[in-house]
Structure formats: structure tokens, C-alpha cells
Design a protein around this motif. Structure first.
Motif, PDB file in Angstrom:
ATOM      1  N   VAL A 265       0.838  -1.201   0.000  1.00  0.00           N
ATOM      2  CA  VAL A 265       0.000   0.000   0.000  1.00  0.00           C
ATOM      3  C   VAL A 265       0.877   1.257   0.000  1.00  0.00           C
ATOM      4  N   PHE A 266       1.917   1.250   0.820  1.00  0.00           N
ATOM      5  CA  PHE A 266       2.779   2.431   0.927  1.00  0.00           C
ATOM      6  C   PHE A 266       3.509   2.707  -0.402  1.00  0.00           C
ATOM      7  N   VAL A 267       4.083   1.675  -0.993  1.00  0.00           N
ATOM      8  CA  VAL A 267       4.877   1.858  -2.223  1.00  0.00           C
ATOM      9  C   VAL A 267       3.988   2.271  -3.400  1.00  0.00           C
ATOM     10  N   LEU A 268       2.880   1.566  -3.605  1.00  0.00           N
ATOM     11  CA  LEU A 268       2.033   1.852  -4.765  1.00  0.00           C
ATOM     12  C   LEU A 268       1.360   3.221  -4.662  1.00  0.00           C
ATOM     13  N   THR A 269       0.844   3.550  -3.480  1.00  0.00           N
ATOM     14  CA  THR A 269       0.234   4.884  -3.337  1.00  0.00           C
ATOM     15  C   THR A 269       1.310   5.969  -3.394  1.00  0.00           C
ATOM     16  N   GLY A 270       2.535   5.630  -2.969  1.00  0.00           N
ATOM     17  CA  GLY A 270       3.637   6.586  -3.066  1.00  0.00           C
ATOM     18  C   GLY A 270       3.990   6.882  -4.512  1.00  0.00           C
ATOM     19  N   ILE A 271       3.994   5.851  -5.353  1.00  0.00           N
ATOM     20  CA  ILE A 271       4.273   6.052  -6.781  1.00  0.00           C
ATOM     21  C   ILE A 271       3.186   6.920  -7.416  1.00  0.00           C
ATOM     22  N   TYR A 272       1.930   6.600  -7.109  1.00  0.00           N
ATOM     23  CA  TYR A 272       0.822   7.380  -7.680  1.00  0.00           C
ATOM     24  C   TYR A 272       0.847   8.813  -7.166  1.00  0.00           C
ATOM     25  N   TRP A 273       1.145   8.972  -5.895  1.00  0.00           N
ATOM     26  CA  TRP A 273       1.211  10.314  -5.293  1.00  0.00           C
ATOM     27  C   TRP A 273       2.353  11.121  -5.912  1.00  0.00           C
ATOM     28  N   GLY A 274       3.469  10.447  -6.225  1.00  0.00           N
ATOM     29  CA  GLY A 274       4.587  11.141  -6.860  1.00  0.00           C
ATOM     30  C   GLY A 274       4.248  11.610  -8.260  1.00  0.00           C
ATOM     31  N   ILE A 275       3.397  10.836  -8.949  1.00  0.00           N
ATOM     32  CA  ILE A 275       3.011  11.201 -10.318  1.00  0.00           C
ATOM     33  C   ILE A 275       1.923  12.269 -10.324  1.00  0.00           C
ATOM     34  N   ALA A 276       0.903  12.086  -9.476  1.00  0.00           N
ATOM     35  CA  ALA A 276      -0.226  13.024  -9.459  1.00  0.00           C
ATOM     36  C   ALA A 276      -0.600  13.344  -8.012  1.00  0.00           C
ATOM     37  N   PRO A 277       0.160  14.193  -7.334  1.00  0.00           N
ATOM     38  CA  PRO A 277      -0.091  14.462  -5.907  1.00  0.00           C
ATOM     39  C   PRO A 277      -1.436  15.126  -5.630  1.00  0.00           C
ATOM     40  N   GLU A 278      -1.995  15.766  -6.641  1.00  0.00           N
ATOM     41  CA  GLU A 278      -3.290  16.430  -6.414  1.00  0.00           C
ATOM     42  C   GLU A 278      -4.465  15.437  -6.459  1.00  0.00           C
ATOM     43  N   MET A 279      -4.171  14.174  -6.854  1.00  0.00           N
ATOM     44  CA  MET A 279      -5.255  13.204  -7.022  1.00  0.00           C
ATOM     45  C   MET A 279      -5.393  12.232  -5.852  1.00  0.00           C
ATOM     46  N   THR A 280      -4.528  12.324  -4.877  1.00  0.00           N
ATOM     47  CA  THR A 280      -4.636  11.407  -3.743  1.00  0.00           C
ATOM     48  C   THR A 280      -3.918  11.992  -2.529  1.00  0.00           C
ATOM     49  N   ILE A 281      -4.082  11.334  -1.384  1.00  0.00           N
ATOM     50  CA  ILE A 281      -3.348  11.740  -0.180  1.00  0.00           C
ATOM     51  C   ILE A 281      -1.984  11.053  -0.175  1.00  0.00           C
ATOM     52  N   ASN A 282      -1.090  11.495   0.704  1.00  0.00           N
ATOM     53  CA  ASN A 282       0.260  10.930   0.686  1.00  0.00           C
ATOM     54  C   ASN A 282       0.254   9.474   1.172  1.00  0.00           C
ATOM     55  N   PRO A 283       1.277   8.704   0.840  1.00  0.00           N
ATOM     56  CA  PRO A 283       1.265   7.255   1.145  1.00  0.00           C
ATOM     57  C   PRO A 283       1.172   6.929   2.627  1.00  0.00           C
ATOM     58  N   LEU A 284       1.762   7.754   3.484  1.00  0.00           N
ATOM     59  CA  LEU A 284       1.681   7.475   4.917  1.00  0.00           C
ATOM     60  C   LEU A 284       0.242   7.605   5.413  1.00  0.00           C
ATOM     61  N   MET A 285      -0.476   8.603   4.879  1.00  0.00           N
ATOM     62  CA  MET A 285      -1.884   8.754   5.251  1.00  0.00           C
ATOM     63  C   MET A 285      -2.701   7.565   4.766  1.00  0.00           C
ATOM     64  N   HIS A 286      -2.351   7.036   3.592  1.00  0.00           N
ATOM     65  CA  HIS A 286      -3.058   5.845   3.102  1.00  0.00           C
ATOM     66  C   HIS A 286      -2.873   4.670   4.058  1.00  0.00           C
TER      67      HIS A 286
END
Length: 332
Positions: free
Chosen positions: A233-254
Motif C-alpha cells: 500500500v505504501f509503495v504503490l500509493t507513493g508512486i501514484y502520489w509522486g506522479i499526481a499528488p493532487e489526485m490522492t493523499i500521501n502514502p503514509l496517510m493511506h
């Protein structure tokens, strides 16, 4: 004299060395590890939490007893699995859930997802999660009626005020604004200590982590599923957050939001519905994390932990078949 000789020559079937860690002891240790989260939820939700735990525990044990009686089967209440299911079911429901919703959820969890398969050890899916997902699909409004935590400084009895969860706010922002509004998301510290709206017992990542570490220390569970689940969860949401930070919360929050911590430590690690080998457990945890992320980022539901674990439960027989541990003396 003859009796003494007979006792010394007594021969029994294996195993000869019995492990004191019996099923009922394991179940009680898991319940004990959940106590920090249970106490935390009572601190934040007062009488709503007390009612939720008492009602679901009562209904789960009652359905277990009644089904065993009707089916003329030896009662399984003493293994404490119904008690654990009741606690976990309550923790996966809104604090203000009505009693009839708990009644139906307990029936589905105990009877439909466990007893009809033959009882504990025979069920393919996690009973508490089956109950939660059934209720979420059948009564989405009641299952997403979150209330604001009040803490005991305002007294154990207070009126409910509805609000959205952090993940719900994220999904609502994406639908209405097209991007996440940072001001609508609860601070990380609130999410860690549980001072946010959400399910009864999974809101405080810190309290769940304390219980999870107890299970690891007691060797009730191993690190493979929690680490692979949370890490994915941390790695995948981190990758998505790095690409489009306005579209999700940061990986730690996930990781600390919703049911990731509770699911990774207490539900995905269920002995009956998780794989046996360490390698299969890593894949199982990765699958849980991957499906959770896909549902959260691209699905309609803001949360995906329950669906993810149940889907991966279906793959357990396949994982066990191809990755079963080698027997002693068996060629690798």
C-alpha cells in the motif's frame, strides 16, 4: 504395583508433545491484543462503542450456540472464535450503527460464512469481513453514517454528529472538485491517535499497531502478511502520489487511514483463511495491498481493505497447493 507399571508403559497416538497454545488460548490472546483499540474506541465514542461491542458479541455467541444446537453438533463456543468475530465485526462498523444491523451482520458472519461450512477451520472467508461487506453492499447509507469522536471529557453519553472519514473526504473531493482539497483531510497525528471519524475500532493506527506488535512478540502471527500488505500500500500509493499528488493523499496517510492496519495485523493473518507457507503469505499480503490500492484510487468505494482480503481469501487454496511447505524428508 500392577497399576504403576501399566501407567509407565502407556502408549498413545502422536503427537506426544502437546502445545499449550490451544485454539481458545490463541483466540483470547488476539482479543487481548485488540484491547488497546477497544479502549481507544470507548474513549472516543462513549456509549456507542460499549453498545456496539456488547451487542455484536452477544449476537455472535448466540448464533454460534443456536446453530450448534439445531444441527446437533458439539458447541464450539468454548473456542472463543465467536467472541473474536463479535469484537472484530463491531470494530468494522460505524459507532452509531443500529442494533438490527449488528444482528444481521452477526448472523451473516457466524452462520452464513462459518457455521454452514462446518465451523471454525472449515470457513474459506474471514467471517467478520463477510459480515461487514454484506452490510456495506446491502445498507450503504447505514454503514457509512460516521459520527464525530467526542472523547470521554464530554461524557460517555452524547448525541451523534455525522461527518465524513478522511478517505471519504478524498473521494468526495475528487468527484466534486477533480482534485484533493488538503484542508478537508484530517491531520496525520489525529489519524494516528484515532481522533477522526470512521469505523469503531480501526481509526487509531497507533493502538492497532501496539496490538499487532503484541501478536508478533507472542508469535501468534508472523511478519510476512502485515509487512507485505502495508508495504505494498505504501509503495504503490507513493508512486501514484509522486506522479499526481493532487489526485490522492500521501502514502503514509493511506497506510494509517481506514482499515489497512487493522486488516493487515488482525484480519488478513487469520489462520484459517491465510496461506501456510511464508512465500505464499508474502504473495497473499501483496495481493491484499494491490487490490486495496486499486479500489481506493480507481474504484467507487473510498475503502478497499475488506474486499481485498476476501478476494485474496479465495486464492488461498491455490497458493497452498503450489507453495505448500515441504514435509520432513521430502525432496525439494
Amino acid at each position: 504395583m500392577a497399576d504403576a507399571k501399566a501407567e509407565k508403559l502407556l502408549v498413545t497416538f502422536s503427537p506426544h508433545d502437546r502445545d499449550p497454545m490451544t485454539t481458545n488460548v490463541v483466540m483470547m490472546l488476539v482479543v487481548a491484543a485488540l484491547m488497546p483499540s477497544v479502549i481507544g474506541s470507548i474513549y472516543y465514542y462513549g456509549h456507542y462503542a460499549v453498545k456496539g461491542y456488547l451487542v455484536t458479541i452477544f449476537f455472535c455467541i448466540a448464533f454460534e450456540y443456536l446453530f450448534d444446537k439445531i444441527s446437533h453438533r458439539k458447541t464450539q463456543i468454548k473456542d472463543n472464535s465467536a467472541l473474536l468475530t463479535g469484537v472484530l465485526l463491531a470494530m468494522n462498523m460505524p459507532a452509531g450503527a443500529p442494533w438490527w444491523l449488528m444482528l444481521i451482520g452477526s448472523f451473516v458472519a457466524i452462520v452464513i460464512s462459518k457455521a454452514v461450512y462446518g465451523g471454525l477451520g472449515q470457513n474459506p472467508f474471514n467471517p467478520a469481513l463477510v459480515g461487514r461487506v454484506f452490510l456495506l453492499i446491502a445498507w450503504p447509507a447505514e454503514m457509512t453514517a460516521w459520527i464525530v469522536p467526542q472523547t470521554v471529557k464530554n461524557g460517555l453519553v452524547f448525541d451523534a454528529v455525522s461527518t465524513a472519514t478522511p478517505l471519504g473526504s478524498m473521494k468526495a473531493d475528487l468527484l466534486s472538485q477533480g482534485h484533493v482539497v488538503a484542508g478537508n483531510i484530517a491531520p496525520l497525528t489525529n489519524q494516528l491517535i484515532g481522533n477522526v471519524s470512521g469505523s469503531l475500532g480501526g481509526d487509531s493506527a497507533l493502538l492497532v499497531l501496539i496490538g499487532g506488535l503484541v501478536l508478533l512478540q507472542q508469535r501468534i502471527i508472523s511478519w510476512h502478511i502485515p509487512v507485505s500488505f502495508i508495504g505494498t500500500v505504501f509503495v504503490l500509493t507513493g508512486i501514484y502520489w509522486g506522479i499526481a499528488p493532487e489526485m490522492t493523499i500521501n502514502p503514509l496517510m493511506h497506510v494509517v487511514s481506514g482499515g489497512v492496519m487493522l486488516g493487515a495485523f488482525f484480519m488478513a493473518t487469520d489462520y484459517v483463511t491465510s496461506p501456510m507457507s511464508k512465500r505464499a503469505q508474502l504473495i497473499f499480503g501483496f495481493g491484499c495491498g494491490l487490490i486495496t490500492v486499486v479500489i481506493r484510487l480507481f474504484g467507487s468505494y473510498p475503502e478497499g481493505v475488506g474486499f481485498a482480503i476476501l478476494i485474496m481469501n479465495a486464492f488461498v487454496p491455490l497458493l497452498d497447493n503450489y507453495m505448500r511447505p515441504k514435509s520432513f524428508g521430502e525432496k525439494s
